[in-house]
Design an enzyme around this catalytic site. Sequence first.
Site, PDB file in Angstrom:
ATOM      1  N   HIS A 166       2.409   1.798  -3.350  1.00 31.57           N
ATOM      2  CA  HIS A 166       1.489   1.805  -4.491  1.00 31.57           C
ATOM      3  C   HIS A 166       1.394   3.229  -5.068  1.00 31.57           C
ATOM      4  O   HIS A 166       1.253   4.197  -4.315  1.00 31.57           O
ATOM      5  CB  HIS A 166       0.106   1.318  -4.043  1.00 31.57           C
ATOM      6  CG  HIS A 166      -0.820   1.042  -5.169  1.00 31.57           C
ATOM      7  ND1 HIS A 166      -1.457   2.034  -5.882  1.00 31.57           N
ATOM      8  CD2 HIS A 166      -1.221  -0.140  -5.720  1.00 31.57           C
ATOM      9  CE1 HIS A 166      -2.220   1.486  -6.806  1.00 31.57           C
ATOM     10  NE2 HIS A 166      -2.094   0.162  -6.730  1.00 31.57           N
ATOM     11  N   TYR A 180       0.834  -1.202   0.000  1.00 29.76           N
ATOM     12  CA  TYR A 180       0.000   0.000   0.000  1.00 29.76           C
ATOM     13  C   TYR A 180       0.870   1.253   0.000  1.00 29.76           C
ATOM     14  O   TYR A 180       0.642   2.176  -0.786  1.00 29.76           O
ATOM     15  CB  TYR A 180      -0.906  -0.054   1.232  1.00 29.76           C
ATOM     16  CG  TYR A 180      -1.507   1.245   1.685  1.00 29.76           C
ATOM     17  CD1 TYR A 180      -2.623   1.769   1.050  1.00 29.76           C
ATOM     18  CD2 TYR A 180      -0.993   1.927   2.788  1.00 29.76           C
ATOM     19  CE1 TYR A 180      -3.199   2.953   1.487  1.00 29.76           C
ATOM     20  CE2 TYR A 180      -1.567   3.108   3.229  1.00 29.76           C
ATOM     21  CZ  TYR A 180      -2.663   3.618   2.577  1.00 29.76           C
ATOM     22  OH  TYR A 180      -3.235   4.781   3.008  1.00 29.76           O
TER      23      TYR A 180
END
Length: 111
Positions: free
Chosen positions: A82, A79
């Site tokens: 990303h 995450y």
Amino acid sequence: MEGAKAGGVVKHILLAKFKDEIPQYQIDQLIQGYAKLVHLIEPMKAFHWGKDVSIENLHQGFTHVFESTFESVEGIAAYISHPAHVEFANIFLGFLEKVLVVDYKPMPVQL
């Protein structure tokens, strides 16, 4: 960090205080942008947020809480790197006066 690499739910908590000059409509837009990440980043399983309502006055100036749920520590790492998160964080953080991030694995109570 015992068990950090093991599977199991991990919570990502972000405490924030927006800069005083940021209008409410812009804060609302930023929160909507944060919430959209759950649909763009597969390891992010859930997102909740709220404003401080404590009567204890121990918030140290933090006004908003953002909670994201991941299935693993590795999911948080994915995450963080990303592109959708990087782009959003670069915008979001510029509107904050204060920020604190804590990741933790919820543990059952041992009675």
